[in-house]
Design an enzyme around this catalytic site. Sequence first.
Site, PDB file in Angstrom:
ATOM      1  N   LYS A 112       0.860  -1.186   0.000  1.00  6.12           N
ATOM      2  CA  LYS A 112       0.000   0.000   0.000  1.00  6.12           C
ATOM      3  C   LYS A 112       0.888   1.224   0.000  1.00  6.12           C
ATOM      4  O   LYS A 112       2.042   1.166   0.456  1.00  6.12           O
ATOM      5  CB  LYS A 112      -0.902   0.027   1.237  1.00  6.12           C
ATOM      6  CG  LYS A 112      -2.161   0.818   1.043  1.00  6.12           C
ATOM      7  CD  LYS A 112      -3.174   0.026   0.224  1.00  6.12           C
ATOM      8  CE  LYS A 112      -4.461   0.764   0.033  1.00  6.12           C
ATOM      9  NZ  LYS A 112      -5.491  -0.121  -0.541  1.00  6.12           N
TER      10      LYS A 112
HETATM   11  P1  NAD Z   1     -13.274   7.590  -3.253  1.00  2.45           P
HETATM   12  O1  NAD Z   1     -12.293   8.643  -2.946  1.00  2.45           O
HETATM   13  O2  NAD Z   1     -13.721   7.407  -4.667  1.00  2.45           O
HETATM   14  O3  NAD Z   1     -14.610   7.793  -2.364  1.00  2.45           O
HETATM   15  C1  NAD Z   1     -14.623   7.918  -0.984  1.00  2.45           C
HETATM   16  C2  NAD Z   1     -16.015   8.395  -0.581  1.00  2.45           C
HETATM   17  O4  NAD Z   1     -16.125   8.371   0.843  1.00  2.45           O
HETATM   18  C3  NAD Z   1     -16.338   9.822  -1.012  1.00  2.45           C
HETATM   19  O5  NAD Z   1     -17.693   9.896  -1.391  1.00  2.45           O
HETATM   20  C4  NAD Z   1     -16.111  10.639   0.267  1.00  2.45           C
HETATM   21  O6  NAD Z   1     -16.851  11.835   0.286  1.00  2.45           O
HETATM   22  C5  NAD Z   1     -16.629   9.629   1.286  1.00  2.45           C
HETATM   23  N1  NAD Z   1     -16.191   9.859   2.650  1.00  2.45           N
HETATM   24  C6  NAD Z   1     -14.949  10.172   3.113  1.00  2.45           C
HETATM   25  N2  NAD Z   1     -14.989  10.315   4.462  1.00  2.45           N
HETATM   26  C7  NAD Z   1     -16.264  10.066   4.841  1.00  2.45           C
HETATM   27  C8  NAD Z   1     -16.933  10.061   6.085  1.00  2.45           C
HETATM   28  N3  NAD Z   1     -16.296  10.338   7.226  1.00  2.45           N
HETATM   29  N4  NAD Z   1     -18.274   9.769   6.113  1.00  2.45           N
HETATM   30  C9  NAD Z   1     -18.936   9.500   4.958  1.00  2.45           C
HETATM   31  N5  NAD Z   1     -18.353   9.488   3.751  1.00  2.45           N
HETATM   32  C10 NAD Z   1     -17.032   9.775   3.694  1.00  2.45           C
HETATM   33  O7  NAD Z   1     -12.651   6.233  -2.674  1.00  2.45           O
HETATM   34  P2  NAD Z   1     -12.990   4.739  -3.068  1.00  2.45           P
HETATM   35  O8  NAD Z   1     -12.015   4.286  -4.081  1.00  2.45           O
HETATM   36  O9  NAD Z   1     -14.453   4.612  -3.324  1.00  2.45           O
HETATM   37  O10 NAD Z   1     -12.610   4.000  -1.700  1.00  2.45           O
HETATM   38  C11 NAD Z   1     -13.509   3.907  -0.613  1.00  2.45           C
HETATM   39  C12 NAD Z   1     -13.026   2.829   0.327  1.00  2.45           C
HETATM   40  O11 NAD Z   1     -12.954   1.588  -0.375  1.00  2.45           O
HETATM   41  C13 NAD Z   1     -11.636   3.048   0.928  1.00  2.45           C
HETATM   42  O12 NAD Z   1     -11.624   2.510   2.230  1.00  2.45           O
HETATM   43  C14 NAD Z   1     -10.738   2.219   0.019  1.00  2.45           C
HETATM   44  O13 NAD Z   1      -9.548   1.828   0.684  1.00  2.45           O
HETATM   45  C15 NAD Z   1     -11.648   1.042  -0.253  1.00  2.45           C
HETATM   46  N6  NAD Z   1     -11.323   0.284  -1.458  1.00  2.45           N
HETATM   47  C16 NAD Z   1     -11.296   0.889  -2.683  1.00  2.45           C
HETATM   48  C17 NAD Z   1     -11.022   0.122  -3.818  1.00  2.45           C
HETATM   49  C18 NAD Z   1     -11.056   0.701  -5.215  1.00  2.45           C
HETATM   50  O14 NAD Z   1     -10.882  -0.063  -6.164  1.00  2.45           O
HETATM   51  N7  NAD Z   1     -11.306   1.987  -5.385  1.00  2.45           N
HETATM   52  C19 NAD Z   1     -10.718  -1.243  -3.685  1.00  2.45           C
HETATM   53  C20 NAD Z   1     -10.768  -1.825  -2.409  1.00  2.45           C
HETATM   54  C21 NAD Z   1     -11.077  -1.041  -1.316  1.00  2.45           C
END
Ligand code: NAD
Length: 422
Positions: A112
């Site tokens: 990571k």
């Molecule tokens: P992103 O940046 O596209 O979206 C994150 C979202 O969460 C946004 O809408 C933001 O406004 C919201 N957010 C942030 N803090 C918040 C809070 N305190 N309360 C409510 N909403 C909040 O990110 P993503 O890629 O969708 O990732 C989201 C999660 O999924 C992370 O934990 C990431 O590690 C995990 N993840 C992502 C992927 C991927 O392929 N993108 C894969 C596995 C895991």
Amino acid sequence: MTTAVEINEEASEWRTAQRQFDTAAEIIGLEPELREILREVQREFTCHFPVEMDDGRIEVFTGYRVQHNINRGPAKGGIRYHPDVSLDEVKALAMWMTWKCAVVNIPFGGAKGGVIVDPHRLSVRELERMTRRFASEISILIGPDRDIPAPDLNTDAQVMAWIMDTLSMHAGYSVTASVTGKPIEVGGSLGRVDATGRGVTICALAALEHLGITPHSARVAVQGFGNVGSVSARLLEEAGCTIVAVSDEYSGLLNPLGLPVRRLIEHRRRTGRLEGFEGADAIPSEGPLTADCDVLVPAAIGNQITSRNAGRIRARLIVEGANGPTTPEADHILEKNGVFLVPDILANAGGVTVSYFEWVQDLQAFFWSEHEVNQKLQAIMQRAFREILAVAGERRLPMRMAAYGQAVQRVASATRDRGLYP
Ligand code: NAD
């Protein structure tokens, strides 16, 4: 009464990751030497690098890249941009990546990366310069055979393209397989953008079937409306579920009769937020967690379901889209309350699975149709879900520990087979 120290302790993702590993190691009876090896990360890298801002000032940023374990293949894991990034958080996320790749049985180890920054305050040119400087710093670690980054919180296909381009400038030729989650035109895979949300949806539907709930009768709440949250909401709605609550970092929306997800996505695209959408009640960002629903998808950031709110969760099923949304303390409460939980290392493994497909396609320079990608993803996710459900049933374990047991077992076997542990 919970003290501030206990709350801080509970909020440490690295502590959560190590405690989850310790429990799994105990359950599978892992030998002490392997426990010592696997409960630490193999490599951790910190860099401080200067970036010229648009007004001519120089700002120094701090970034990390951590590789937890590379015994099953090259390291794989996202890069996040967030003001709260810390070395401990990145270590936890790297460890979770190792288990995630092992749960779905793809040939990668865990890594990571992250930069301490609020990217919303940077211009596009500043973001590009910062990304390219960070890519140069970690270029001594990453590459198609060694460590392959991907998008995570606040990073996207454009950021991946800049990283790939920076590495290619160093190499003198296009190293497309060095990064996944890229735009299609530069070696990205069809289906990658939706992959994590699609995997969450596949797990949610499989879990609903297991619990005897039809999708048409399922009310879903989603915290976080970025890549993972919005795609999960859209695909679950397409599968017949009713999305009753959603939120982003600024606010949330509730409508027990259902929110129109495609219109919400369009509204967020236009305004950058959920706020201001007509036809729903405003709730706080954490509102979806305790909303009246059957399925909860935490898809925002870590440490959202804690001992403080776990007892108030009304969902019967939690499918963890985010990494590390639930603390071990909350896990105990949810278990006692009979909540069925599909853990992050299984539920959100769709992203790394299609990243694996992207890497394979780049190495072969032979690209698949979206249908082919989605079919292969579905086969892998459904198989992994069935395997973990079977382990949970046989050993009377919650799904998280069943997934951990399976993953740690696979990584431990690879370590023994390679003779890295004398
Ligand atoms: P992103 O940046 O596209 O979206 C994150 C979202 O969460 C946004 O809408 C933001 O406004 C919201 N957010 C942030 N803090 C918040 C809070 N305190 N309360 C409510 N909403 C909040 O990110 P993503 O890629 O969708 O990732 C989201 C999660 O999924 C992370 O934990 C990431 O590690 C995990 N993840 C992502 C992927 C991927 O392929 N993108 C894969 C596995 C895991």
